[in-house]
Motif scaffolding. Structure first.
Motif, PDB file in Angstrom:
ATOM      1  N   TRP A 262      43.098  36.534  35.006  1.00 53.12           N
ATOM      2  CA  TRP A 262      43.684  37.041  35.474  1.00 53.12           C
ATOM      3  C   TRP A 262      44.350  37.565  34.892  1.00 53.12           C
ATOM      4  O   TRP A 262      45.148  38.710  35.262  1.00 53.12           O
ATOM      5  CB  TRP A 262      44.469  35.495  35.870  1.00 53.12           C
ATOM      6  CG  TRP A 262      45.436  35.973  36.616  1.00 53.12           C
ATOM      7  CD1 TRP A 262      46.016  36.116  38.187  1.00 53.12           C
ATOM      8  CD2 TRP A 262      47.428  36.194  36.368  1.00 53.12           C
ATOM      9  NE1 TRP A 262      46.890  36.343  38.553  1.00 53.12           N
ATOM     10  CE2 TRP A 262      47.965  37.103  37.472  1.00 53.12           C
ATOM     11  CE3 TRP A 262      48.075  37.141  35.255  1.00 53.12           C
ATOM     12  CZ2 TRP A 262      49.170  37.387  37.761  1.00 53.12           C
ATOM     13  CZ3 TRP A 262      49.388  37.112  34.860  1.00 53.12           C
ATOM     14  CH2 TRP A 262      50.192  37.775  36.588  1.00 53.12           C
ATOM     15  N   VAL A 263      44.523  38.098  33.552  1.00 50.74           N
ATOM     16  CA  VAL A 263      45.287  38.893  32.841  1.00 50.74           C
ATOM     17  C   VAL A 263      44.658  40.444  32.956  1.00 50.74           C
ATOM     18  O   VAL A 263      45.059  41.401  33.010  1.00 50.74           O
ATOM     19  CB  VAL A 263      45.392  38.390  31.516  1.00 50.74           C
ATOM     20  CG1 VAL A 263      45.990  39.623  30.861  1.00 50.74           C
ATOM     21  CG2 VAL A 263      46.871  37.162  31.352  1.00 50.74           C
ATOM     22  N   ILE A 264      43.243  39.317  32.196  1.00 47.71           N
ATOM     23  CA  ILE A 264      42.367  40.845  32.603  1.00 47.71           C
ATOM     24  C   ILE A 264      42.152  41.604  33.754  1.00 47.71           C
ATOM     25  O   ILE A 264      42.002  43.082  33.890  1.00 47.71           O
ATOM     26  CB  ILE A 264      41.219  40.732  31.695  1.00 47.71           C
ATOM     27  CG1 ILE A 264      40.998  39.750  30.333  1.00 47.71           C
ATOM     28  CG2 ILE A 264      39.496  41.688  31.860  1.00 47.71           C
ATOM     29  CD1 ILE A 264      39.747  39.452  29.481  1.00 47.71           C
ATOM     30  N   GLU A 265      41.991  40.521  35.147  1.00 45.33           N
ATOM     31  CA  GLU A 265      41.759  41.235  36.395  1.00 45.33           C
ATOM     32  C   GLU A 265      43.251  42.666  36.457  1.00 45.33           C
ATOM     33  O   GLU A 265      42.921  43.623  37.339  1.00 45.33           O
ATOM     34  CB  GLU A 265      41.777  40.324  37.522  1.00 45.33           C
ATOM     35  CG  GLU A 265      41.157  40.471  38.387  1.00 45.33           C
ATOM     36  CD  GLU A 265      41.218  39.804  39.435  1.00 45.33           C
ATOM     37  OE1 GLU A 265      40.869  40.379  41.252  1.00 45.33           O
ATOM     38  OE2 GLU A 265      40.902  38.250  39.631  1.00 45.33           O
ATOM     39  N   LYS A 266      44.148  41.462  36.087  1.00 34.14           N
ATOM     40  CA  LYS A 266      44.904  42.652  36.227  1.00 34.14           C
ATOM     41  C   LYS A 266      45.365  43.898  35.743  1.00 34.14           C
ATOM     42  O   LYS A 266      46.135  44.773  36.744  1.00 34.14           O
ATOM     43  CB  LYS A 266      46.874  41.402  36.107  1.00 34.14           C
ATOM     44  CG  LYS A 266      46.590  40.517  36.917  1.00 34.14           C
ATOM     45  CD  LYS A 266      46.703  40.977  38.549  1.00 34.14           C
ATOM     46  CE  LYS A 266      47.244  39.631  39.631  1.00 34.14           C
ATOM     47  NZ  LYS A 266      47.535  39.588  41.034  1.00 34.14           N
ATOM     48  N   LEU A 267      44.911  43.534  34.636  1.00 32.89           N
ATOM     49  CA  LEU A 267      45.292  44.928  33.855  1.00 32.89           C
ATOM     50  C   LEU A 267      43.758  45.530  34.141  1.00 32.89           C
ATOM     51  O   LEU A 267      44.501  47.477  34.042  1.00 32.89           O
ATOM     52  CB  LEU A 267      45.219  44.557  32.095  1.00 32.89           C
ATOM     53  CG  LEU A 267      46.245  43.189  31.527  1.00 32.89           C
ATOM     54  CD1 LEU A 267      46.331  43.580  30.158  1.00 32.89           C
ATOM     55  CD2 LEU A 267      48.272  44.632  31.638  1.00 32.89           C
ATOM     56  N   THR A 268      43.158  45.644  33.843  1.00 27.00           N
ATOM     57  CA  THR A 268      41.901  46.319  34.202  1.00 27.00           C
ATOM     58  C   THR A 268      41.921  46.256  35.874  1.00 27.00           C
ATOM     59  O   THR A 268      40.638  48.128  36.073  1.00 27.00           O
ATOM     60  CB  THR A 268      40.784  45.465  33.053  1.00 27.00           C
ATOM     61  OG1 THR A 268      40.048  45.144  33.794  1.00 27.00           O
ATOM     62  CG2 THR A 268      40.862  45.809  31.984  1.00 27.00           C
ATOM     63  N   GLY A 269      41.290  45.606  36.879  1.00 28.06           N
ATOM     64  CA  GLY A 269      41.286  45.532  38.324  1.00 28.06           C
ATOM     65  C   GLY A 269      39.371  45.122  38.245  1.00 28.06           C
ATOM     66  O   GLY A 269      39.030  44.935  39.064  1.00 28.06           O
ATOM     67  N   ALA A 270      39.167  44.234  36.999  1.00 29.98           N
ATOM     68  CA  ALA A 270      37.025  44.154  37.089  1.00 29.98           C
ATOM     69  C   ALA A 270      37.804  42.693  37.959  1.00 29.98           C
ATOM     70  O   ALA A 270      38.620  41.902  37.373  1.00 29.98           O
ATOM     71  CB  ALA A 270      37.134  44.108  35.617  1.00 29.98           C
ATOM     72  N   LYS A 271      36.732  42.616  38.611  1.00 37.43           N
ATOM     73  CA  LYS A 271      36.301  41.769  38.921  1.00 37.43           C
ATOM     74  C   LYS A 271      35.563  40.178  38.138  1.00 37.43           C
ATOM     75  O   LYS A 271      34.526  40.519  38.148  1.00 37.43           O
ATOM     76  CB  LYS A 271      35.956  41.235  40.044  1.00 37.43           C
ATOM     77  CG  LYS A 271      36.361  42.021  41.787  1.00 37.43           C
ATOM     78  CD  LYS A 271      38.192  41.623  41.488  1.00 37.43           C
ATOM     79  CE  LYS A 271      38.845  42.248  42.239  1.00 37.43           C
ATOM     80  NZ  LYS A 271      40.617  41.527  42.985  1.00 37.43           N
ATOM     81  N   PRO A 272      35.797  39.130  37.597  1.00 38.55           N
ATOM     82  CA  PRO A 272      35.176  38.162  36.972  1.00 38.55           C
ATOM     83  C   PRO A 272      34.087  37.631  37.354  1.00 38.55           C
ATOM     84  O   PRO A 272      34.313  37.410  39.022  1.00 38.55           O
ATOM     85  CB  PRO A 272      35.995  37.126  36.738  1.00 38.55           C
ATOM     86  CG  PRO A 272      37.122  37.113  37.429  1.00 38.55           C
ATOM     87  CD  PRO A 272      37.321  38.617  38.262  1.00 38.55           C
ATOM     88  N   ARG A 273      32.151  38.531  37.232  1.00 36.79           N
ATOM     89  CA  ARG A 273      31.878  37.017  37.974  1.00 36.79           C
ATOM     90  C   ARG A 273      31.334  38.138  38.906  1.00 36.79           C
ATOM     91  O   ARG A 273      30.184  37.297  40.146  1.00 36.79           O
ATOM     92  CB  ARG A 273      31.771  35.734  37.538  1.00 36.79           C
ATOM     93  CG  ARG A 273      31.797  34.759  36.254  1.00 36.79           C
ATOM     94  CD  ARG A 273      31.912  33.621  36.799  1.00 36.79           C
ATOM     95  NE  ARG A 273      33.261  33.317  37.376  1.00 36.79           N
ATOM     96  CZ  ARG A 273      34.255  32.997  36.464  1.00 36.79           C
ATOM     97  NH1 ARG A 273      34.215  33.297  35.328  1.00 36.79           N
ATOM     98  NH2 ARG A 273      35.723  32.852  37.346  1.00 36.79           N
ATOM     99  N   GLN A 274      31.409  39.115  38.802  1.00 32.32           N
ATOM    100  CA  GLN A 274      30.445  39.791  40.033  1.00 32.32           C
ATOM    101  C   GLN A 274      29.424  39.906  40.152  1.00 32.32           C
ATOM    102  O   GLN A 274      28.541  39.869  41.412  1.00 32.32           O
ATOM    103  CB  GLN A 274      31.338  41.611  40.047  1.00 32.32           C
ATOM    104  CG  GLN A 274      32.343  41.683  40.095  1.00 32.32           C
ATOM    105  CD  GLN A 274      32.730  43.576  40.262  1.00 32.32           C
ATOM    106  OE1 GLN A 274      32.876  43.575  39.256  1.00 32.32           O
ATOM    107  NE2 GLN A 274      33.013  43.601  41.609  1.00 32.32           N
ATOM    108  N   ASP A 275      28.620  39.597  39.602  1.00 37.87           N
ATOM    109  CA  ASP A 275      27.275  39.803  38.870  1.00 37.87           C
ATOM    110  C   ASP A 275      26.678  38.839  39.387  1.00 37.87           C
ATOM    111  O   ASP A 275      25.116  38.719  40.303  1.00 37.87           O
ATOM    112  CB  ASP A 275      27.021  39.868  37.574  1.00 37.87           C
ATOM    113  CG  ASP A 275      25.086  40.272  37.141  1.00 37.87           C
ATOM    114  OD1 ASP A 275      24.608  38.861  36.661  1.00 37.87           O
ATOM    115  OD2 ASP A 275      24.836  41.292  38.244  1.00 37.87           O
ATOM    116  N   ASP A 276      27.270  37.509  39.497  1.00 37.03           N
ATOM    117  CA  ASP A 276      27.141  35.934  39.862  1.00 37.03           C
ATOM    118  C   ASP A 276      26.399  36.493  41.007  1.00 37.03           C
ATOM    119  O   ASP A 276      25.277  35.732  42.440  1.00 37.03           O
ATOM    120  CB  ASP A 276      27.788  34.843  39.920  1.00 37.03           C
ATOM    121  CG  ASP A 276      27.645  34.891  38.587  1.00 37.03           C
ATOM    122  OD1 ASP A 276      27.231  35.218  37.286  1.00 37.03           O
ATOM    123  OD2 ASP A 276      29.017  33.656  38.103  1.00 37.03           O
TER     124      ASP A 276
END
Length: 300
Positions: A262-276
């Motif tokens: 959640w922290v990384i997504e808020k700071l960078t906008g990157a979505k986790p596990r997009q590749d899945d």
């Protein structure tokens, strides 16, 4: 959605073969919307994996040998300068080193699965290839040769060994005593970390595990089947640490991985596990084309 995504990846090795063929044939992200691939025209990816393993088999053994030599130097030096009156502190630092090695394995495991893809430069078609294989065919790791299983963690362990070995070889006896616990911590972390892939391999076996290893599993000194198989069940976002599993208890208790994402997504906008989702889409599209029972799902 995450559970569905990860669950759909629990396929047998034949599905992994098709998936790797698809991904390695993609030349850009623009082609994600078009499958357009005939599996019959592609090379067998089991052959691809074997080529990856055998391509540099000699350097795998070199890496393992270097790590083994550093291990011997570090612990022989520790034994030489050991003071028995410091035993309680040594036991505490040893436990801390085991915990640190386990936590590091979890960080690597989580980071690879969550943020990296097959297209990632350098690591994509090396580390990520084996990570994808493992979550589609969890037992694949049990079929890998000794050199391939041990070499990857031995790289990191060798780097970790450099500090204590340097200190033992260059410091005076007085300085070594002052830094003894630091040397012990890094040596234990490196030694325990070097076994990560092997104990992970054992954690996927119900039979064929040495008796002494089973005893260590029961004592929670190395990863056990009962502990690790939870990671391969929904929601697939717990039990990331795969060396001894000790760090999983506090990390899962505070929901560490979800909060970190959640922290990384808020700071960078990157979505986790997009590749899945991209992998799921391609697998199901391929399954639709092959409506026979050629690609059944596997329950691990």
């Amino acid at each position: 959605l995450v559970s569905f995504t990860r669950a759909s990846l629990r396929l047998r090795s034949s599905d992994f073969i098709i998936t790797i063929k698809i991904v390695l044939k993609m030349k850009s992200r623009k082609k994600d919307k078009q499958l357009g691939i005939n599996p019959d025209d592609l090379l067998d990816s089991e052959e691809l994996i074997e080529k990856k393993i055998n391509k540099g088999i000699a350097h795998h053994y070199v890496i393992i040998a270097v790590c083994f030599v550093l291990n011997i130097i570090a612990f022989s030096g520790l034994y030489k300068h050991m003071q028995i009156e410091r035993l309680p502190a040594m036991l505490l630092v040893t436990f801390a080193g085991m915990l640190a090695a386990d936590f590091f394995s979890g960080i690597v495991h989580w980071f690879m699965e969550t943020w990296m893809t097959i297209d990632t430069p350098i690591f994509g078609k090396t580390l990520m290839l084996t990570f994808r294989e493992h979550h589609i065919d969890p037992l694949a790791v049990t079929r890998r040769p000794f050199a391939f299983v041990w070499s990857q963690p031995c790289i990191t362990a060798s780097l970790c060994f450099t500090l204590p070995v340097y200190m033992l070889l260059t410091y005076t006896p007085e300085d070594i005593q002052k830094s003894y616990l630091i040397i012990l911590f890094f040596s234990v972390s490196a030694a325990v970390g070097s076994t990560t892939n092997q104990v992970h391999k054992w954690s996927h076996l119900r039979t064929g595990v040495p008796r002494w290893a089973k005893l260590l599993q029961k004592c929670h000194l190395i990863l056990s089947f009962d502990h690790h198989h939870i990671h391969h069940r929904p929601p697939y976002m717990v039990k990331y640490c795969i060396t001894n599993g000790l760090a999983n208890y506090p990390l899962d208790l505070i929901d560490f991985w979800n909060k970190l994402e959640w922290v990384i997504e808020k700071l960078t906008g990157a979505k986790p596990r997009q590749d899945d989702m991209q992998w799921c889409k391609k697998l199901y599209q391929l399954s639709d084309r092959n409506t026979n029972s050629q690609y059944p799902h596997m329950e691990y």
